[in-house]
Design a protein around this motif. Sequence first.
Motif, PDB file in Angstrom:
ATOM      1  N   GLU A  34       0.831  -1.212   0.000  1.00 20.46           N
ATOM      2  CA  GLU A  34       0.000   0.000   0.000  1.00 20.46           C
ATOM      3  C   GLU A  34       0.862   1.257   0.000  1.00 20.46           C
ATOM      4  OE1 GLU A  34      -3.357   0.814  -0.191  1.00 20.46           O
ATOM      5  OE2 GLU A  34      -3.432  -1.243  -0.901  1.00 20.46           O
ATOM      6  N   LEU A  35       1.899   1.259   0.819  1.00 22.98           N
ATOM      7  CA  LEU A  35       2.778   2.426   0.867  1.00 22.98           C
ATOM      8  C   LEU A  35       3.538   2.600  -0.439  1.00 22.98           C
ATOM      9  CD1 LEU A  35       4.121   2.192   4.509  1.00 22.98           C
ATOM     10  CD2 LEU A  35       2.653   3.987   3.559  1.00 22.98           C
ATOM     11  N   GLY A  36       3.838   1.487  -1.111  1.00 19.72           N
ATOM     12  CA  GLY A  36       4.521   1.561  -2.398  1.00 19.72           C
ATOM     13  C   GLY A  36       3.666   2.165  -3.498  1.00 19.72           C
ATOM     14  N   VAL A  84      11.967  -1.720   1.044  1.00 15.05           N
ATOM     15  CA  VAL A  84      13.291  -1.715   0.406  1.00 15.05           C
ATOM     16  C   VAL A  84      13.483  -3.001  -0.388  1.00 15.05           C
ATOM     17  CG1 VAL A  84      15.784  -1.800   0.853  1.00 15.05           C
ATOM     18  CG2 VAL A  84      14.347  -0.136   2.062  1.00 15.05           C
ATOM     19  N   LEU A  85      13.156  -4.140   0.225  1.00 18.22           N
ATOM     20  CA  LEU A  85      13.321  -5.422  -0.471  1.00 18.22           C
ATOM     21  C   LEU A  85      12.452  -5.510  -1.716  1.00 18.22           C
ATOM     22  CD1 LEU A  85      13.488  -7.882   2.559  1.00 18.22           C
ATOM     23  CD2 LEU A  85      15.374  -7.160   1.077  1.00 18.22           C
ATOM     24  N   SER A  86      11.222  -5.020  -1.628  1.00 19.53           N
ATOM     25  CA  SER A  86      10.338  -5.092  -2.799  1.00 19.53           C
ATOM     26  C   SER A  86      10.843  -4.182  -3.922  1.00 19.53           C
ATOM     27  CB  SER A  86       8.900  -4.754  -2.418  1.00 19.53           C
ATOM     28  OG  SER A  86       8.776  -3.417  -2.030  1.00 19.53           O
ATOM     29  N   HIS A  87      11.396  -3.031  -3.567  1.00 21.44           N
ATOM     30  CA  HIS A  87      11.972  -2.144  -4.597  1.00 21.44           C
ATOM     31  C   HIS A  87      13.199  -2.795  -5.240  1.00 21.44           C
ATOM     32  CE1 HIS A  87       9.465   1.378  -4.245  1.00 21.44           C
ATOM     33  NE2 HIS A  87       9.534   1.299  -2.926  1.00 21.44           N
ATOM     34  N   GLU A  88      14.019  -3.455  -4.424  1.00 24.57           N
ATOM     35  CA  GLU A  88      15.191  -4.153  -4.966  1.00 24.57           C
ATOM     36  C   GLU A  88      14.778  -5.274  -5.905  1.00 24.57           C
ATOM     37  OE1 GLU A  88      17.447  -5.468  -1.582  1.00 24.57           O
ATOM     38  OE2 GLU A  88      18.347  -3.490  -1.264  1.00 24.57           O
TER      39      GLU A  88
END
Length: 98
Positions: A34-36, A84-88
């Motif tokens: 949701e924040l993403g 962070v992990l999902s963006h990576e």
Amino acid sequence: MATDMTRRPASNEGRIIAFPSATGPANIERCARELGRRHGADALEFWKAECRRFADQLLAAGMPENDVRQRVMQFQEDVQTELVLSHEKRAIAKSQKR
């Protein structure tokens, strides 16, 4: 036979307290997702509401305020780590498509 030293206080006998599972992996992933996808004031409003909801659940379960603060801070850290992990992961997937 229970003695005075081993008997639980009558006020707690048979009482079940449901412990909130708001810090479970599924909830952490949901909040990170949701924040993403949210930005600005919308993201801030969502995040404040989620943290407040979690704190309220812990307080209602009888957790002391100091412990609630620590749990909420850990929840915030866990969600940040997931973000962070999902963006990576997305960046890696995108670079592999090139």
